[in-house]
Design a protein around this motif. Structure first.
Motif, PDB file in Angstrom:
ATOM      1  N   GLU A 123       3.286  -3.203   4.352  1.00  0.00           N
ATOM      2  CA  GLU A 123       2.823  -2.098   3.522  1.00  0.00           C
ATOM      3  C   GLU A 123       2.058  -2.647   2.322  1.00  0.00           C
ATOM      4  O   GLU A 123       2.361  -3.722   1.828  1.00  0.00           O
ATOM      5  CB  GLU A 123       3.997  -1.260   3.019  1.00  0.00           C
ATOM      6  N   TYR A 124       1.090  -1.891   1.874  1.00  0.00           N
ATOM      7  CA  TYR A 124       0.336  -2.252   0.674  1.00  0.00           C
ATOM      8  C   TYR A 124      -0.104  -0.973  -0.002  1.00  0.00           C
ATOM      9  O   TYR A 124      -0.064   0.114   0.580  1.00  0.00           O
ATOM     10  CB  TYR A 124      -0.858  -3.147   1.004  1.00  0.00           C
ATOM     11  N   THR A 125      -0.500  -1.094  -1.248  1.00  0.00           N
ATOM     12  CA  THR A 125      -0.870   0.053  -2.046  1.00  0.00           C
ATOM     13  C   THR A 125      -2.204  -0.209  -2.727  1.00  0.00           C
ATOM     14  O   THR A 125      -2.408  -1.279  -3.290  1.00  0.00           O
ATOM     15  CB  THR A 125       0.212   0.310  -3.128  1.00  0.00           C
ATOM     16  N   LEU A 126      -3.103   0.759  -2.659  1.00  0.00           N
ATOM     17  CA  LEU A 126      -4.326   0.711  -3.445  1.00  0.00           C
ATOM     18  C   LEU A 126      -4.056   1.505  -4.713  1.00  0.00           C
ATOM     19  O   LEU A 126      -3.451   2.588  -4.656  1.00  0.00           O
ATOM     20  CB  LEU A 126      -5.507   1.306  -2.683  1.00  0.00           C
ATOM     21  N   THR A 127      -4.478   0.966  -5.858  1.00  0.00           N
ATOM     22  CA  THR A 127      -4.182   1.600  -7.146  1.00  0.00           C
ATOM     23  C   THR A 127      -5.472   2.051  -7.828  1.00  0.00           C
ATOM     24  O   THR A 127      -6.538   1.450  -7.643  1.00  0.00           O
ATOM     25  CB  THR A 127      -3.413   0.639  -8.067  1.00  0.00           C
ATOM     26  N   TYR A 128      -5.318   3.106  -8.664  1.00  0.00           N
ATOM     27  CA  TYR A 128      -6.481   3.730  -9.301  1.00  0.00           C
ATOM     28  C   TYR A 128      -6.149   4.188 -10.716  1.00  0.00           C
ATOM     29  O   TYR A 128      -5.025   4.589 -10.993  1.00  0.00           O
ATOM     30  CB  TYR A 128      -6.934   4.965  -8.494  1.00  0.00           C
TER      31      TYR A 128
END
Length: 154
Positions: A123-128
């Motif tokens: 799993e990975y997360t893109l952040t904004y």
């Protein structure tokens, strides 16, 4: 009498050499955020890669590094998918809470996060950074190439 309770010991700085994964990924230990980091120019000038270690300054798992390499290769498509997911899934919430008409331009990409905890491998997360919520970090979590959930930290 209680002076020893409030005495601040200087924080010990750990000198950790960079970690190299193949020819395509070099990570530096960042003491401030307690993780492995690297620039991510493919996503933006200030964007970063962050890998949260299992414990201390352990090197990242090869699986995490391989995942980062794959995500970097596909970052344009994944970023578009994440922004589309955010607009679709959080649009009503944003409009009702912030009185903002949401679009992909409402977000500035800040990076990729991987946490190496049990049950989160792959799993990975893109952040904004959102324009309508200064100081907050909005996230889209992925499993493989599928967005699975969104959220934010104030």
């Amino acid at each position: 009498m209680f002076d020893w309770l409030f005495r601040k010991e200087p924080r010990q700085v750990i000198d950790v050499p960079p970690f190299q994964y193949g020819d395509s990924l070099t990570l530096d230990w960042n003491e401030e955020c307690e993780g492995w980091t690297s620039a991510l120019p493919e996503l933006g000038q200030a964007a970063k890669i962050y890998i949260g270690p299992r414990a201390g300054v352990e090197h990242p798992l090869p699986e995490s590094c391989a995942l980062i390499v794959i995500v970097r290769e596909r970052i344009a498509l994944l970023n578009a998918a994440a922004l589309g997911y955010l607009v679709k899934e959080s649009g009503t919430f944003v409009h009702e809470t912030y009185k903002h008409c949401l679009s992909a331009e409402s977000f500035t990409p800040t990076g990729i996060e991987i946490f190496e905890h049990e049950g989160t491998l792959g799993e990975y997360t893109l952040t904004y950074d959102p324009v309508f919520d200064p100081g907050a970090i909005w996230r889209v979590r992925f499993r493989k190439q599928q967005a699975t959930e969104w959220g934010f930290d104030d």
